[in-house]
Structures are given as structure tokens and as C-alpha cells.
Design a protein around this motif. Structure first.
Motif, short mmCIF file in Angstrom:
data_model
loop_
_atom_site.label_atom_id
_atom_site.label_comp_id
_atom_site.label_asym_id
_atom_site.label_seq_id
_atom_site.Cartn_x
_atom_site.Cartn_y
_atom_site.Cartn_z
N SER A 263 0.83 -1.20 0.00
CA SER A 263 0.00 0.00 0.00
C SER A 263 0.87 1.25 0.00
O SER A 263 0.48 2.29 -0.55
CB SER A 263 -0.93 0.01 1.22
OG SER A 263 -1.79 -1.10 1.23
N TRP A 264 2.05 1.15 0.62
CA TRP A 264 2.97 2.29 0.63
C TRP A 264 3.51 2.57 -0.77
O TRP A 264 3.77 3.72 -1.12
CB TRP A 264 4.14 2.02 1.58
CG TRP A 264 3.78 2.19 3.01
CD1 TRP A 264 3.59 1.22 3.94
CD2 TRP A 264 3.56 3.44 3.69
NE1 TRP A 264 3.26 1.77 5.15
CE2 TRP A 264 3.24 3.13 5.04
CE3 TRP A 264 3.60 4.78 3.30
CZ2 TRP A 264 2.97 4.12 5.98
CZ3 TRP A 264 3.33 5.76 4.23
CH2 TRP A 264 3.02 5.43 5.56
N ARG A 265 3.66 1.54 -1.58
CA ARG A 265 4.11 1.75 -2.96
C ARG A 265 3.05 2.50 -3.75
O ARG A 265 3.34 3.40 -4.53
CB ARG A 265 4.44 0.41 -3.63
CG ARG A 265 5.25 0.56 -4.91
CD ARG A 265 5.50 -0.81 -5.55
NE ARG A 265 6.20 -1.72 -4.67
CZ ARG A 265 7.52 -1.77 -4.53
NH1 ARG A 265 8.28 -0.95 -5.23
NH2 ARG A 265 8.08 -2.65 -3.71
N ALA A 266 1.80 2.10 -3.54
CA ALA A 266 0.69 2.78 -4.20
C ALA A 266 0.58 4.23 -3.73
O ALA A 266 0.34 5.14 -4.52
CB ALA A 266 -0.62 2.04 -3.94
N ALA A 267 0.77 4.44 -2.42
CA ALA A 267 0.71 5.80 -1.87
C ALA A 267 1.82 6.67 -2.44
O ALA A 267 1.59 7.84 -2.79
CB ALA A 267 0.82 5.74 -0.34
N PHE A 268 3.01 6.12 -2.55
CA PHE A 268 4.13 6.86 -3.12
C PHE A 268 3.85 7.24 -4.57
O PHE A 268 4.06 8.38 -4.99
CB PHE A 268 5.41 6.01 -3.04
CG PHE A 268 6.52 6.49 -3.92
CD1 PHE A 268 7.19 7.66 -3.61
CD2 PHE A 268 6.89 5.78 -5.05
CE1 PHE A 268 8.23 8.13 -4.44
CE2 PHE A 268 7.91 6.22 -5.87
CZ PHE A 268 8.58 7.40 -5.56
N ALA A 269 3.35 6.28 -5.35
CA ALA A 269 3.08 6.53 -6.77
C ALA A 269 2.03 7.61 -6.95
O ALA A 269 2.18 8.51 -7.78
CB ALA A 269 2.64 5.23 -7.45
N MET A 270 0.96 7.56 -6.16
CA MET A 270 -0.09 8.56 -6.31
C MET A 270 0.38 9.93 -5.83
O MET A 270 -0.04 10.96 -6.38
CB MET A 270 -1.36 8.11 -5.57
CG MET A 270 -2.15 7.09 -6.37
SD MET A 270 -3.79 6.75 -5.74
CE MET A 270 -3.38 5.52 -4.52
N THR A 271 1.23 9.96 -4.82
CA THR A 271 1.79 11.23 -4.38
C THR A 271 2.64 11.87 -5.48
O THR A 271 2.54 13.07 -5.74
CB THR A 271 2.65 11.03 -3.11
OG1 THR A 271 1.84 10.48 -2.07
CG2 THR A 271 3.23 12.36 -2.63
N VAL A 272 3.46 11.05 -6.14
CA VAL A 272 4.27 11.55 -7.24
C VAL A 272 3.38 12.09 -8.36
O VAL A 272 3.63 13.17 -8.91
CB VAL A 272 5.18 10.42 -7.79
CG1 VAL A 272 5.85 10.86 -9.10
CG2 VAL A 272 6.24 10.05 -6.76
N SER A 273 2.32 11.36 -8.69
CA SER A 273 1.42 11.79 -9.77
C SER A 273 0.74 13.10 -9.44
O SER A 273 0.63 14.00 -10.29
CB SER A 273 0.38 10.69 -10.04
OG SER A 273 0.99 9.49 -10.46
N LEU A 274 0.27 13.24 -8.19
CA LEU A 274 -0.43 14.46 -7.80
C LEU A 274 0.52 15.65 -7.75
O LEU A 274 0.15 16.77 -8.13
CB LEU A 274 -1.11 14.25 -6.45
CG LEU A 274 -2.31 13.31 -6.47
CD1 LEU A 274 -2.82 13.04 -5.06
CD2 LEU A 274 -3.43 13.88 -7.33
N VAL A 275 1.76 15.43 -7.29
CA VAL A 275 2.75 16.50 -7.28
C VAL A 275 3.07 16.91 -8.72
O VAL A 275 3.21 18.11 -9.03
CB VAL A 275 4.03 16.06 -6.54
CG1 VAL A 275 5.17 17.04 -6.80
CG2 VAL A 275 3.76 15.94 -5.05
N TRP A 276 3.18 15.93 -9.59
CA TRP A 276 3.45 16.20 -11.01
C TRP A 276 2.33 17.07 -11.59
O TRP A 276 2.59 18.05 -12.29
CB TRP A 276 3.55 14.88 -11.75
CG TRP A 276 3.97 14.97 -13.19
CD1 TRP A 276 3.23 15.48 -14.23
CD2 TRP A 276 5.21 14.54 -13.75
NE1 TRP A 276 3.92 15.38 -15.41
CE2 TRP A 276 5.15 14.80 -15.15
CE3 TRP A 276 6.35 13.94 -13.23
CZ2 TRP A 276 6.19 14.49 -16.01
CZ3 TRP A 276 7.39 13.64 -14.09
CH2 TRP A 276 7.31 13.92 -15.46
#
Length: 291
Positions: A263-276
């Protein structure tokens, strides 16, 4: 199922050989009788052991169950919460910009936060076993960079560009999620390869522009002119496509019953996408405001 996303392909469970074409875990014995007590190969539970104390590999691991939508939401909320808190703290604690004079502390916050977040994003993207501590450290550093950057944009452009970018980012998230579910979007390998190649292409262009700017030879790819507007629009579209990949990972991961820690991998990926999405939307709004 093999993923072309560098963030998700490091997950051994998501790419397990026992997964079928749809990402679901397959099990032995389809239609055949299961091995039971008294059958050949099934030993008496009383004879089972846990290994010899003190030897490597005998300590049982804690099974927290499979990843669920709730665990993904919780971890993503923690990651985004750290970004927001760090950004607000940076905005408040750094000196105000007066008479166009930018303080060294604000510049340092943007520079160090950006560099630190970039390094940790690469580590988290290619790390086989996801580390919650590194994900949270990335979120904090990203928040520091965004807080300083947003403060600079607010002073230079004003007119609510920062608040507009924040609202637009969450609107993009909600709209993409709604479209993903309503239209039942299926992610194919060609789409994954295209998005990842385009993202790395944008990163490469950013690094090239950074090097050229050091020699006063910047061509304005990420400025506020026509080229800057085009790259901001392309970057915004890529951010939405990245979210689609994130949603697909979560959906397939839950179906595949991968460990809860993923779940942390998914959280990291979505954080990167939203920051982008936020940074490109912020730049786009600044361009329109300046015009």
C-alpha cells in the motif's frame, strides 16, 4: 502480470509467476481434490516444527494480510498529509519576500527539497522492498520544495494561482478516478510503455534544461513562454495518465492479494502523480495569469 511502471514492477508479489493475465492469483488444484489429512504427503500437525532456535530463517514473519482499498487510502492520506504539512511549514517559516528580494533560506528550501525528493523518488521507484520510512521522507522533502515554490509563485503572479492549482489538482484526481471507474478503463502494455517513456523523456528534458541554464543557454522549455505552456500542457496530461496507471496497480494488486505493505508503494506513486499534476498546473495558471 509484469508491469512496465518502474515503481510497480519492483513489487515481487505484483509480478508473481502465479498471476494470470488479469493479475489475479492462481491456485493449484482447479477442479481436483485438495490434499487432506491422512493422504500421502500430508503429515500429522503434531509433528510440525518451527525450526531450530537461533538459526537464520526460523523467525516467523508478521502477516498483516493483503492490500485493501482502505490500506491504500490510509497510506496515501499519510503521504499527502506530510506533503501538505511540510509545505505549509516551509511557507510560514521562511522569510517573506519584500521588494523582490528572495531570501537565501527560501532558495535553499526549494533547492534542497527538490534535490532530496528527486533522489528519494529514484530510490523508492527502483527499490524492490518498499520502505515506509523512505516514502514518508520523500513526502516531507517534496512538501518543503512545494512550499517554497508555491510561495515564490504567489508573490510573483498572485491572483490565486496557488489555490487554483491546489483545487485543480484534487479535481483532476477526482475526475480521473471517476472516469476510470465509470468507463471501466483497461490499461494495456502499450499504454504503460508510452506513459513511462514520456515521463522519463520529460525528466530528461528537465535535466537538460537545468544544465543549459547553468551556462545561460536555457531554451525556455519550462519557462513561461510558448514552449513553457506546451510542456506544461503535456506534463499535465502525463500526470493524469500516471494516475490511471496508479489506479490500475491498486485494482490489480487487490485482486492479486499482494501484501499490505505494498500500500505504501501505491501511496508513493499517487503522491508523485499528484505533485506532477500540481507543478504543471501551477505553471500553466501562472502563464495565463501573466498574460
Amino acid at each position: 502480470m509484469q508491469s512496465n511502471n518502474p515503481v510497480f514492477r519492483r513489487s515481487e508479489e505484483f509480478n508473481a509467476p502465479g498471476s494470470n493475465a488479469y493479475g489475479n492469483q492462481t491456485y493449484a488444484g482447479n477442479g481436483s481434490a485438495h490434499q487432506g489429512f491422512g493422504q500421502t504427503g500430508y503429515s500429522d500437525p503434531a509433528t510440525w516444527g518451527t525450526g531450530t532456535p537461533g538459526r537464520p530463517g526460523t523467525v516467523p514473519t508478521v502477516d498483516r494480510g493483503p492490500m485493501t482499498i482502505d490500506s491504500v487510502v490510509q497510506k496515501t492520506a499519510i503521504s499527502l498529509g506530510l506533503v501538505i504539512v511540510a509545505a505549509l511549514a516551509t511557507w510560514v517559516l521562511t522569510p517573506d519576500i519584500e521588494n523582490g528580494q528572495i531570501s537565501g533560506g527560501l532558495v535553499a528550501a526549494v533547492t534542497l527539497g527538490s534535490l532530496g525528493a528527486f533522489v528519494l523518488s529514484m530510490v523508492n521507484s527502483f527499490k524492490r522492498v518498499i520502505s515506509p520510512a523512505l516514502v514518508m521522507a520523500f513526502a516531507v522533502l517534496e512538501g518543503v520544495a512545494l512550499g517554497g515554490l508555491s510561495k515564490l509563485f504567489d508573490v510573483q503572479f498572485g491572483d490565486g494561482v496557488v489555490s487554483g492549482a491546489v483545487i485543480g489538482t484534487f479535481a483532476a484526481f477526482a475526475g480521473t478516478l471517476a472516469a476510470y471507474k465509470v468507463f471501466d478503463i483497461k490499461v494495456g502494455n502499450k499504454f504503460r510503455m508510452f506513459v513511462i517513456a514520456a515521463v522519463f523523456g520529460m525528466i530528461g528534458l528537465s535535466l537538460m534544461e537545468l544544465v543549459l541554464s547553468m551556462f545561460s543557454a536555457s531554451i525556455g522549455l519550462f519557462g513561461f513562454g510558448t514552449l513553457g505552456m506546451l510542456t506544461a500542457i503535456v506534463g499535465l496530461a502525463l500526470g493524469v495518465f500516471m494516475l490511471v496507471l496508479d489506479f490500475d496497480f491498486v485494482e490489480q494488486g487487490i485482486a492479486n492479494r499482494i501484501p499490505e505493505q505494498e500500500s505504501w508503494r501505491a501511496a508513493f506513486a499517487m503522491t508523485v502523480s499528484l505533485v506532477w499534476i500540481y507543478t504543471n498546473l501551477l505553471r500553466l495558471l501562472a502563464i495565463f495569469s501573466d498574460n
